[in-house]
Design a protein around this motif. Structure first.
Motif, PDB file in Angstrom:
ATOM      1  N   GLN A 109       4.299   7.786   1.545  1.00 43.93           N
ATOM      2  CA  GLN A 109       4.305   6.466   1.510  1.00 43.93           C
ATOM      3  C   GLN A 109       4.571   5.788   2.848  1.00 43.93           C
ATOM      4  N   THR A 110       4.125   4.481   2.936  1.00 47.34           N
ATOM      5  CA  THR A 110       4.837   3.798   4.262  1.00 47.34           C
ATOM      6  C   THR A 110       5.191   2.540   3.795  1.00 47.34           C
ATOM      7  N   THR A 111       6.506   2.175   4.155  1.00 53.57           N
ATOM      8  CA  THR A 111       7.009   1.086   3.765  1.00 53.57           C
ATOM      9  C   THR A 111       6.580  -0.251   4.438  1.00 53.57           C
ATOM     10  N   ARG A 112       6.929  -1.364   3.980  1.00 50.05           N
ATOM     11  CA  ARG A 112       6.814  -2.638   4.829  1.00 50.05           C
ATOM     12  C   ARG A 112       7.298  -2.556   6.186  1.00 50.05           C
ATOM     13  N   SER A 113       8.407  -1.872   6.361  1.00 50.01           N
ATOM     14  CA  SER A 113       9.324  -1.948   7.607  1.00 50.01           C
ATOM     15  C   SER A 113       8.628  -0.777   8.432  1.00 50.01           C
TER      16      SER A 113
ATOM     17  N   ILE B 217       5.383  -1.433  -0.545  1.00 57.48           N
ATOM     18  CA  ILE B 217       4.989   0.167  -0.256  1.00 57.48           C
ATOM     19  C   ILE B 217       3.375   0.264  -0.079  1.00 57.48           C
ATOM     20  N   ASP B 218       2.631   1.021   0.549  1.00 56.65           N
ATOM     21  CA  ASP B 218       1.071   0.938   0.528  1.00 56.65           C
ATOM     22  C   ASP B 218       0.501   1.624  -0.570  1.00 56.65           C
ATOM     23  N   HIS B 219       1.129   2.650  -1.240  1.00 55.61           N
ATOM     24  CA  HIS B 219       0.361   3.004  -2.543  1.00 55.61           C
ATOM     25  C   HIS B 219       1.705   3.633  -3.458  1.00 55.61           C
ATOM     26  N   SER B 220       1.302   3.440  -4.800  1.00 54.42           N
ATOM     27  CA  SER B 220       2.520   3.840  -5.960  1.00 54.42           C
ATOM     28  C   SER B 220       2.415   5.143  -6.386  1.00 54.42           C
ATOM     29  N   SER B 221       3.392   5.864  -6.148  1.00 53.62           N
ATOM     30  CA  SER B 221       3.400   7.196  -6.919  1.00 53.62           C
ATOM     31  C   SER B 221       3.435   7.101  -8.027  1.00 53.62           C
TER      32      SER B 221
ATOM     33  N   MET C 138      13.947   0.768   1.364  1.00 56.21           N
ATOM     34  CA  MET C 138      12.914  -0.200   1.131  1.00 56.21           C
ATOM     35  C   MET C 138      12.983  -1.818   1.428  1.00 56.21           C
ATOM     36  N   GLY C 139      14.250  -2.026   1.433  1.00 53.41           N
ATOM     37  CA  GLY C 139      14.604  -3.624   1.885  1.00 53.41           C
ATOM     38  C   GLY C 139      14.667  -4.091   0.635  1.00 53.41           C
ATOM     39  N   VAL C 140      14.640  -3.813  -0.432  1.00 51.56           N
ATOM     40  CA  VAL C 140      14.634  -4.450  -1.913  1.00 51.56           C
ATOM     41  C   VAL C 140      15.796  -3.991  -2.648  1.00 51.56           C
ATOM     42  N   LYS C 141      16.414  -4.955  -3.243  1.00 51.10           N
ATOM     43  CA  LYS C 141      17.592  -5.044  -4.220  1.00 51.10           C
ATOM     44  C   LYS C 141      17.117  -4.469  -5.509  1.00 51.10           C
ATOM     45  N   GLU C 142      17.984  -3.733  -6.279  1.00 46.22           N
ATOM     46  CA  GLU C 142      17.721  -3.122  -7.462  1.00 46.22           C
ATOM     47  C   GLU C 142      17.096  -4.350  -8.464  1.00 46.22           C
ATOM     48  N   SER C 143      18.023  -5.182  -8.335  1.00 44.09           N
ATOM     49  CA  SER C 143      17.630  -6.062  -9.551  1.00 44.09           C
ATOM     50  C   SER C 143      16.348  -6.731  -9.337  1.00 44.09           C
ATOM     51  N   ASP C 144      15.783  -6.655  -8.067  1.00 46.25           N
ATOM     52  CA  ASP C 144      14.469  -7.426  -7.755  1.00 46.25           C
ATOM     53  C   ASP C 144      13.421  -6.813  -8.680  1.00 46.25           C
ATOM     54  N   PHE C 145      13.391  -5.489  -9.022  1.00 47.78           N
ATOM     55  CA  PHE C 145      12.558  -4.914  -9.828  1.00 47.78           C
ATOM     56  C   PHE C 145      12.572  -3.995 -10.890  1.00 47.78           C
ATOM     57  N   VAL C 146      14.001  -3.656 -10.981  1.00 50.38           N
ATOM     58  CA  VAL C 146      14.254  -2.948 -12.541  1.00 50.38           C
ATOM     59  C   VAL C 146      13.802  -3.818 -13.737  1.00 50.38           C
ATOM     60  N   GLY C 147      13.218  -3.440 -14.681  1.00 54.47           N
ATOM     61  CA  GLY C 147      12.894  -3.927 -15.658  1.00 54.47           C
ATOM     62  C   GLY C 147      11.199  -4.678 -15.426  1.00 54.47           C
ATOM     63  N   ARG C 148      10.493  -4.306 -14.401  1.00 49.32           N
ATOM     64  CA  ARG C 148       9.327  -4.954 -13.940  1.00 49.32           C
ATOM     65  C   ARG C 148       8.328  -3.676 -13.575  1.00 49.32           C
ATOM     66  N   PRO C 149       7.114  -3.656 -13.604  1.00 50.09           N
ATOM     67  CA  PRO C 149       6.099  -2.673 -13.563  1.00 50.09           C
ATOM     68  C   PRO C 149       6.289  -2.046 -11.992  1.00 50.09           C
ATOM     69  N   ALA C 150       6.171  -0.789 -12.005  1.00 49.15           N
ATOM     70  CA  ALA C 150       6.328  -0.308 -10.701  1.00 49.15           C
ATOM     71  C   ALA C 150       5.226  -0.775  -9.697  1.00 49.15           C
ATOM     72  N   THR C 151       4.256  -1.169 -10.258  1.00 50.77           N
ATOM     73  CA  THR C 151       2.939  -1.733  -9.507  1.00 50.77           C
ATOM     74  C   THR C 151       3.387  -2.934  -8.532  1.00 50.77           C
ATOM     75  N   ILE C 152       4.483  -3.637  -8.829  1.00 51.14           N
ATOM     76  CA  ILE C 152       4.750  -4.584  -8.235  1.00 51.14           C
ATOM     77  C   ILE C 152       5.113  -4.350  -6.756  1.00 51.14           C
ATOM     78  N   LEU C 153       5.748  -3.217  -6.414  1.00 51.46           N
ATOM     79  CA  LEU C 153       6.134  -2.539  -5.040  1.00 51.46           C
ATOM     80  C   LEU C 153       4.554  -2.517  -4.189  1.00 51.46           C
ATOM     81  N   GLU C 154       3.716  -2.270  -4.811  1.00 51.22           N
ATOM     82  CA  GLU C 154       2.370  -2.200  -4.075  1.00 51.22           C
ATOM     83  C   GLU C 154       1.689  -3.581  -3.883  1.00 51.22           C
ATOM     84  N   GLU C 155       1.685  -4.201  -4.845  1.00 54.76           N
ATOM     85  CA  GLU C 155       1.035  -5.490  -5.034  1.00 54.76           C
ATOM     86  C   GLU C 155       2.058  -6.365  -4.099  1.00 54.76           C
ATOM     87  N   GLN C 156       3.171  -6.274  -3.885  1.00 58.27           N
ATOM     88  CA  GLN C 156       4.075  -7.226  -2.898  1.00 58.27           C
ATOM     89  C   GLN C 156       4.059  -6.597  -1.330  1.00 58.27           C
ATOM     90  N   GLY C 157       3.203  -5.468  -1.515  1.00 61.20           N
ATOM     91  CA  GLY C 157       2.914  -4.949   0.126  1.00 61.20           C
ATOM     92  C   GLY C 157       4.549  -3.979   0.419  1.00 61.20           C
TER      93      GLY C 157
END
Length: 597
Positions: A218-222, A199-203, A178-197
């Motif tokens: 899913q389709t990633t930003r890349s 991924i296109d959909h949150s499983s 995904m091109g995202v570090k673990e520390s960038d979203f551990v402890g945060r809502p999984a929806t942040i992945l979709e909100e920040q683009g």
């Protein structure tokens, strides 16, 4: 008396906890200490009667406060399995909920006050305290390390969220996929992945909504494609507590599937070539040049649709063969293929031939009437060759058939519905005929949905050797002969312009097979027009075999370098090494992109 009983209980508790003190004073001190502990302590007997409670346990369960409650069975105050522990003499751990809704763990320990009295000690521990202790235990740390190791060895991206969708853990593949570090979203809502683009959909969101296992892409930003399997986990009470997502990168897999499909199409194409050769059908097209391969690719794509096709090309290039190939590759292949040469039917008869007529429609006609050629092709394919020769009044009637998919035979009252695939062909310039008023513009556009321009034989000399061998095989089999071409014959075939195209070449090969009495067809057996043809520069008769072959090779390389942008593409098309193409291009003075030979 009551005080002595409590003292004895306290002493026994001290003994069970490994604390031994001497004297009444020390016992009272520990009794006071127990009452102030931040954990609940309750002592019960085999009947569930309460013998001792401390202040913390009363805070957790108000029913333990009154004196009367001390004589009340523990089962009426709280959920516990202490009676079972006393009877089995085995400690137990269970979980319950306090009066204020907090979760506590109950550590239930059986012990003997004396030889006759069996008691049980309930130690109440707050769930957060227990979980804190567990998280710092060696076994937990070992399991956590094992889990991290397993997750990172999987290779796929693994994410774990809690029942509210908060990310608890991800593995090392997260950053790679995904091109995202673990520390960038551990402890945060999984929806942040979709909100920040990212991924296109949150499983995870899908599982939290549905509560069931799911599979999605899913389709990633890349632009990478992921196949995600989501698993909901429930506790004993039926509450969703975790969601585990396992994502597999299928980008290369999909690309491989595309390549496999392309390979299947190629295999299908060559299999058709083999089948046609095995049938030894003289109408079979030989398509070895790139331009004809492109036409064949187009035929594959349009065969199973019902769009009208307009085939353009000189006389003899094989327009009818192209039409039959489209029909044979379509779902209509087992239905009729009806070919009509519009230029060979007298104008006075063309309407009755195409539309047919009813019984008694006109004098001199068949007494029972006649089925028209259009109706005869119902559910199949109608090939209208030389469509440019069709009279204007018939063009209007044909246009209505194409538009309405129905026709009315001569003398008929009702129209009949038809299901016909129309393919037309001509060697004339229909657009120029439209300008001159010789061909209806609306019919031209109705026919020209898909156009195929078949090049003349002189525009694709690569096909000539294959056509020679193919027709030689056909007519050897047809006439029971075994003649072959002498190598010296080839230059004459390559330099001749073939104004009659494939039909002319086919006729010459048939004539040579029939008339040649020797096992080899030599140059002297060729027709005069081939042996004495003088081209723009010099005739084949005045050139050596080597010169003619080099001229042929030079033309092939030049045409390929005009068609393809890179030397690699040229080499792949001609199926030779890049170094060979470069060397021969220098030899013949051919420059990439140059239009001059």
């Amino acid at each position: 008396m009551q005080r002595r009983t409590r003292t004895r209980v306290y002493l026994q508790i001290c003994n069970e906890l490994g604390v031994l003190q001497r004297g009444e004073r020390a016992t009272v001190q520990f009794a006071d200490l127990f009452s102030r502990l931040p954990i609940g302590l309750v002592v019960v007997d085999l009947n569930g009667n309460v013998h001792y409670v401390n202040e913390k346990s009363i805070q957790l369960f108000a029913g333990l406060a009154s004196q009367k409650s001390n004589k009340k069975p523990i089962q009426e105050i709280m959920t516990s399995t202490i009676i079972k522990s006393i009877k089995t003499e085995k400690p137990n751990v269970c979980m319950t909920t306090t009066d204020n809704g907090h979760s506590v763990y109950l550590l239930e320990i059986p012990f003997e006050a004396d030889h006759l009295t069996k008691l049980g000690l309930i130690i109440m521990l707050d769930a957060e305290q227990v979980e804190y202790l567990i998280s710092h235990s060696k076994i937990y740390l070992d399991l956590s390390q094992d889990l991290d190791t397993i997750m990172n060895l999987v290779g796929d991206l693994v994410t774990i969220t809690d029942g509210n969708g908060i990310v608890l853990r991800v593995n090392a593949a997260c950053e790679k996929v995904m091109g995202v570090k673990e520390s960038d979203f551990v402890g945060r809502p999984a929806t942040i992945l979709e909100e920040q683009g990212i991924i296109d959909h949150s499983s995870t969101v899908n599982v939290l909504r549905s509560g069931v296992r799911g599979i999605m892409t899913q389709t990633t930003r890349s632009g990478r494609r992921l196949l995600v399997s989501s698993f909901p986990l429930y506790n004993d009470l039926g509450d969703l507590v975790k969601v585990v997502n396992i994502s597999r990168d299928i980008t290369e897999r999909e690309e491989l599937l595309d390549q496999i499909e392309e390979l299947r199409n190629t295999i299908r194409h060559y299999q058709m070539e083999i089948d046609r050769l095995n049938r030894a059908n003289a109408d079979t097209p030989i398509m070895k040049s790139q331009i004809m391969q492109d036409i064949m690719d187009l035929i594959f794509r349009i065969a199973d649709v019902d769009s009208t096709v307009l085939i353009l090309g000189e006389t003899g290039v094989g327009k009818e063969v192209i039409a039959r190939t489209i029909h044979n590759l379509s779902s209509r292949k087992d239905k009729p293929f009806v070919a009509i040469n519009c230029g060979s039917i007298p104008e006075s008869l063309i309407e009755s031939e195409l539309f047919g007529y009813e019984r008694g429609a006109f004098t001199g006609g068949n007494r029972e009437g006649k089925l028209g050629l259009i109706a005869a092709a119902n559910n199949g394919t109608l090939f209208l060759d030389e469509i440019g020769e069709l009279p204007l009044h018939m063009q209007a009637k044909l246009l209505r058939v194409l538009q309405e998919k129905q026709l009315r035979p001569i003398g008929a009252v009702k129209e009949i519905k038809i299901n016909v695939r129309f393919i037309a062909a001509t060697n004339r310039n229909l657009e120029e005929m439209v300008k001159q008023g010789l061909f209806r513009e609306d019919l031209f556009y109705r026919l020209n949905v898909i156009s195929i321009v078949v090049p003349s034989l002189k525009e694709r000399p690569e096909d000539i050797p294959y056509l020679m061998e193919y027709f030689l095989s056909v007519y050897n089999q047809k006439y029971g002969r075994k003649v072959q071409f002498h190598p010296d014959v080839m230059p004459y075939f390559l330099t001749y312009p073939w104004p009659g195209n494939i039909r002319e070449l086919q006729n010459i090969v048939e004539r040579l097979v029939v008339t040649c009495s020797e096992p080899l067809i030599r140059p002297e057996r060729l027709p005069d027009k081939l042996r004495h043809y003088d081209g723009p520069e010099e005739g084949a008769a005045n050139k050596s075999l080597k010169e003619l072959v080099e001229e042929f090779e030079r033309n092939i390389i030049h045409n390929a370098m005009q068609r393809y942008k890179t030397m690699k593409e040229v080499s792949e098309h001609l199926k030779v090494d890049v170094s060979t193409i470069s060397r021969k291009a220098r030899k013949y003075g051919i420059r990439h992109g140059s239009s001059n030979l």
